[in-house]
Every structure is written in C-alpha cells, then in structure tokens.
Design a protein around this motif. Structure first.
Motif, PDB file in Angstrom:
ATOM      1  N   ILE A 177      22.917  24.903  43.955  1.00  0.00           N
ATOM      2  CA  ILE A 177      23.810  26.012  43.593  1.00  0.00           C
ATOM      3  C   ILE A 177      23.854  27.048  44.712  1.00  0.00           C
ATOM      4  CG2 ILE A 177      24.129  27.942  41.991  1.00  0.00           C
ATOM      5  CD1 ILE A 177      23.097  26.131  39.775  1.00  0.00           C
ATOM      6  N   LEU A 178      22.713  27.349  45.305  1.00  0.00           N
ATOM      7  CA  LEU A 178      22.685  28.310  46.408  1.00  0.00           C
ATOM      8  C   LEU A 178      23.538  27.815  47.584  1.00  0.00           C
ATOM      9  CD1 LEU A 178      18.949  29.474  46.540  1.00  0.00           C
ATOM     10  CD2 LEU A 178      20.941  30.813  45.847  1.00  0.00           C
ATOM     11  N   HIS A 179      23.457  26.544  47.880  1.00  0.00           N
ATOM     12  CA  HIS A 179      24.256  25.988  48.970  1.00  0.00           C
ATOM     13  C   HIS A 179      25.739  25.896  48.612  1.00  0.00           C
ATOM     14  CE1 HIS A 179      20.342  24.746  50.604  1.00  0.00           C
ATOM     15  NE2 HIS A 179      20.960  24.544  51.752  1.00  0.00           N
ATOM     16  N   LEU A 180      26.060  25.995  47.319  1.00  0.00           N
ATOM     17  CA  LEU A 180      27.449  25.876  46.880  1.00  0.00           C
ATOM     18  C   LEU A 180      28.180  27.218  46.884  1.00  0.00           C
ATOM     19  CD1 LEU A 180      29.501  23.813  45.698  1.00  0.00           C
ATOM     20  CD2 LEU A 180      28.629  24.398  43.434  1.00  0.00           C
ATOM     21  N   ILE A 181      27.437  28.325  46.884  1.00  0.00           N
ATOM     22  CA  ILE A 181      28.056  29.639  46.696  1.00  0.00           C
ATOM     23  C   ILE A 181      29.040  29.976  47.824  1.00  0.00           C
ATOM     24  CG2 ILE A 181      27.602  32.127  46.607  1.00  0.00           C
ATOM     25  CD1 ILE A 181      25.029  31.495  45.108  1.00  0.00           C
ATOM     26  N   LEU A 182      28.590  29.900  49.069  1.00  0.00           N
ATOM     27  CA  LEU A 182      29.464  30.282  50.185  1.00  0.00           C
ATOM     28  C   LEU A 182      30.685  29.371  50.321  1.00  0.00           C
ATOM     29  CD1 LEU A 182      27.131  31.425  53.119  1.00  0.00           C
ATOM     30  CD2 LEU A 182      28.640  32.797  51.676  1.00  0.00           C
ATOM     31  N   PRO A 183      30.536  28.044  50.284  1.00  0.00           N
ATOM     32  CA  PRO A 183      31.747  27.208  50.351  1.00  0.00           C
ATOM     33  C   PRO A 183      32.701  27.453  49.189  1.00  0.00           C
ATOM     34  CG  PRO A 183      29.788  25.895  50.804  1.00  0.00           C
ATOM     35  CD  PRO A 183      29.309  27.222  50.326  1.00  0.00           C
ATOM     36  N   ALA A 184      32.164  27.635  47.985  1.00  0.00           N
ATOM     37  CA  ALA A 184      33.029  27.882  46.824  1.00  0.00           C
ATOM     38  C   ALA A 184      33.759  29.211  46.963  1.00  0.00           C
ATOM     39  CB  ALA A 184      32.209  27.859  45.540  1.00  0.00           C
ATOM     40  N   PHE A 185      33.084  30.216  47.498  1.00  0.00           N
ATOM     41  CA  PHE A 185      33.736  31.507  47.729  1.00  0.00           C
ATOM     42  C   PHE A 185      34.871  31.373  48.740  1.00  0.00           C
ATOM     43  CE2 PHE A 185      33.954  35.191  50.617  1.00  0.00           C
ATOM     44  CZ  PHE A 185      34.445  36.140  49.730  1.00  0.00           C
ATOM     45  N   ALA A 186      34.620  30.641  49.825  1.00  0.00           N
ATOM     46  CA  ALA A 186      35.633  30.500  50.874  1.00  0.00           C
ATOM     47  C   ALA A 186      36.842  29.709  50.393  1.00  0.00           C
ATOM     48  CB  ALA A 186      35.011  29.826  52.095  1.00  0.00           C
ATOM     49  N   VAL A 187      36.601  28.654  49.634  1.00  0.00           N
ATOM     50  CA  VAL A 187      37.703  27.802  49.181  1.00  0.00           C
ATOM     51  C   VAL A 187      38.493  28.456  48.054  1.00  0.00           C
ATOM     52  CG1 VAL A 187      38.259  25.579  48.112  1.00  0.00           C
ATOM     53  CG2 VAL A 187      36.536  25.694  49.907  1.00  0.00           C
ATOM     54  N   GLY A 188      37.812  29.166  47.152  1.00  0.00           N
ATOM     55  CA  GLY A 188      38.481  29.704  45.974  1.00  0.00           C
ATOM     56  C   GLY A 188      39.109  31.075  46.140  1.00  0.00           C
ATOM     57  N   LEU A 189      38.806  31.777  47.233  1.00  0.00           N
ATOM     58  CA  LEU A 189      39.290  33.155  47.376  1.00  0.00           C
ATOM     59  C   LEU A 189      40.810  33.239  47.331  1.00  0.00           C
ATOM     60  CD1 LEU A 189      38.522  36.108  47.875  1.00  0.00           C
ATOM     61  CD2 LEU A 189      38.658  35.649  50.332  1.00  0.00           C
ATOM     62  N   GLY A 190      41.495  32.371  48.018  1.00  0.00           N
ATOM     63  CA  GLY A 190      42.955  32.430  48.043  1.00  0.00           C
ATOM     64  C   GLY A 190      43.579  32.209  46.675  1.00  0.00           C
ATOM     65  N   TRP A 191      42.914  31.434  45.809  1.00  0.00           N
ATOM     66  CA  TRP A 191      43.480  31.142  44.497  1.00  0.00           C
ATOM     67  C   TRP A 191      43.321  32.289  43.517  1.00  0.00           C
ATOM     68  CZ3 TRP A 191      46.647  27.394  42.919  1.00  0.00           C
ATOM     69  CH2 TRP A 191      46.902  26.381  43.843  1.00  0.00           C
ATOM     70  N   VAL A 192      42.481  33.258  43.832  1.00  0.00           N
ATOM     71  CA  VAL A 192      42.422  34.466  43.002  1.00  0.00           C
ATOM     72  C   VAL A 192      43.772  35.161  43.018  1.00  0.00           C
ATOM     73  CG1 VAL A 192      41.330  36.734  42.728  1.00  0.00           C
ATOM     74  CG2 VAL A 192      39.944  34.751  43.366  1.00  0.00           C
ATOM     75  N   GLY A 193      44.360  35.292  44.200  1.00  0.00           N
ATOM     76  CA  GLY A 193      45.663  35.928  44.320  1.00  0.00           C
ATOM     77  C   GLY A 193      46.768  35.124  43.666  1.00  0.00           C
TER      78      GLY A 193
END
Length: 314
Positions: A177-193
């Motif tokens: 989970i710790l290793h997943l946080i940064l990639p998930a943040f980078a990939v999902g940020l654009g979809w928030v908008g």
C-alpha cells in the motif's frame, strides 16, 4: 434488457475480432522479414527457420490469421521469443499490479471528485464553485507523467515520506500500500477534475427538472432532494465516464509504472517493445484491450439497468 445485452455483447465480440486482426496485421505491415524483425538482425538462420515454422509464416496469410484466431480463442497467445514462456502467463502475472494501480487511482479520484462536483452544483457562482473550477481545470491540464516525476522528487526523495520505486514486498500488504500511494496519486489526479466537472454539469441540469421543482414545492429537505433524487439521475453519465476512465487508465498507467519502476502491463509493453519481443507486445495489447471492452460493457449495462430510457432507445 436481454435484447440490449445481446446487442452489446455482439458489438464487443466484433471489436475483439477487429483488434485481433489489427494485431495480426502489425507484424506483416512492418517493412522487412517478420522473423528477422522479431528475433533481431543477429539471429542465426536456424533460429529464423524455427521461428518461421513455429509461427506458420510459410503458410498463406489467411491460413496464418485463422491459426492465430484459433489460438487466441483457446487462450494461447504464443510464447516469449527469449524465454519461451507462455505469453498469457507473462501478461497475467503483471496484470494484477496494473489493475491494483488503476483501481486505487480511480477510487480516490471518485471519493474526491464526486462530492466536489455535487457541492459545486449546489452552490453555483460561489467561492467554492470557483475554487472547484480552478482545481478541476488545473488537475486536468497537468500531464500524469509530470505529476509522477514531481511527486517522486518531492515526497520520495526530498521529504522521504514514501518509497520511491517498486511495488513492495510480496505478501506484505502494508508495504505494498505504501508503494501504491505515489503512483495512484499521480495517475488519479487528473480524473478528480474530470469527475468534478461532469458531476457538476449533470447536477445543474437535473436540478432544473420539473420533478425537482415539485419536490421542493412539497417541502422536502434540500439535502434529501440533492442526494436522493438529483444525484441518482445525475450520476448516470458519470458511471459511463468512470468506466471509460478505468479502461483508459490501463494504458495511461504506463508512465507511472516506468517512472516508479513498478511492475505492470504498461511497463511490460514498454520493455518488450524496446526488446522487439512482438509476441508479448501483441498478447499484452490484446488482453488489456479485452479488459477495456469488458469494463466499458459493464458500465453501459449498469447505466441501462438504472435508466430504462437507454435500453429502450436501441
């Protein structure tokens, strides 16, 4: 609903066959000998001849396609050029990492984007609405590979809050989970908008409908009107967008997987393209495309189940 399901399944099957045809044609459309392209210019004549016989390249093109289509239907996507391992096993071994990344990315984007869109629609032309608009446009405009690089530099290298590369120790859920946080943040940020703008637009349209005015006239609480009546209808276009987003992120995750040195289908395709390992490239593209079609089909069926107008229009 059954008629709608059969139509969608027929369309999905036709798309899969078209993808198989395109993938089969790629190796033959590339200039040069397919065996030399796959094995490289330093391959021995014996290795080239074995590859030709194994891939049936000495057969007519139509026969080759029928053999390839039969193998695909049986789940046989060929073998790795270098290790002779099954392409299906190689791709499926990496698919779990990509699905986990995409699921985590889209999940946090939904949890943030949908409420922001609702609040923005309920308070139009306010400070909250303007801030949501700025946040939406900003997150959409920033490329995911740029977010990946900067999040790696800031949170992993400078602050050292999170691990930089890899997918974590096998069997250690907390480390994964710790290793997943940064990639998930980078990939999902654009979809928030994307999600916030879609929900806001849908909510504003639904809030102007006659049945919402009638509910207000009967004195129902605003919160109940918004979340029990308006959101149930406004969320339908968002479900389609979420399905497309999940499918699209399967290919978009390649940047995060390469930058964070994380295993996954995207990184697998990148590495095999660099190594000219075309059977693995074909198999990975076919499996991810099939998953894309399945997810889109599920999203369409869910929307049709929730909204009878969709299935009655076909």
């Amino acid at each position: 609903m059954l008629s709608y399901l059969l139509k969608r399944l027929g369309l999905a099957l036709a798309i899969v066959v078209a993808v198989v045809l395109v993938l089969f044609s790629l190796l033959h459309l590339i200039p040069g000998d397919p065996a030399t392209i796959a094995l490289g210019p330093r391959a021995t004549p014996e290795a080239v001849q074995r590859y030709i016989e194994k891939m049936h390249l000495d057969e007519p093109v139509l026969t080759q396609f029928l053999i390839y289509l039969r193998n695909v239907a049986q789940g046989d996507l060929g073998a790795d050029v270098f290790s002779n391992r099954s392409v299906t096993a190689i791709v499926m071994g990496q698919l779990d990492f990509t699905v986990a990344l995409v699921t985590a990315s889209l999940s946090w984007a939904i949890l943030l984007g949908v409420p922001l869109g609702c609040l923005s629609a309920l308070r139009p032309n306010t400070l909250l609405d303007r801030l949501t608009g700025i946040l939406s446009v900003g997150t959409i405009a920033v490329p995911s590979f740029l977010v990946s690089i900067w999040s790696l530099l800031v949170f992993a290298i400078t602050l050292r809050w999170l691990p930089a590369i890899g997918a974590g120790e096998p069997g250690d859920i907390g480390d994964q989970i710790l290793h997943l946080i940064l990639p998930a943040f980078a990939v999902g940020l654009g979809w928030v908008g994307y999600l916030a703008r879609m929900v806001r637009a849908s909510m504003l349209e639904v809030l102007g409908e006659n049945y919402i005015r009638a509910a207000r006239a009967f004195g129902l609480p605003p919160g109940r009107i918004a979340y029990r009546y308006a959101l149930r209808v406004a969320i339908l276009p968002t479900i389609t967008l979420i399905g497309m987003g999940f499918s699209g992120l399967l290919s978009g995750a390649v940047f995060a997987e390469v930058i964070f040195a994380r295993p996954g289908v995207g990184k697998l395709i990148y590495d095999t393209v660099m190594n000219r390992n075309f059977p693995v490239v074909q198999g990975a593209v076919l499996i991810t495309t099939s998953l894309y079609i399945v997810i889109t089909l599920v999203a369409d069926l869910l929307v049709a189940w929730l909204d009878p107008r969709v299935r009655e229009s076909l």
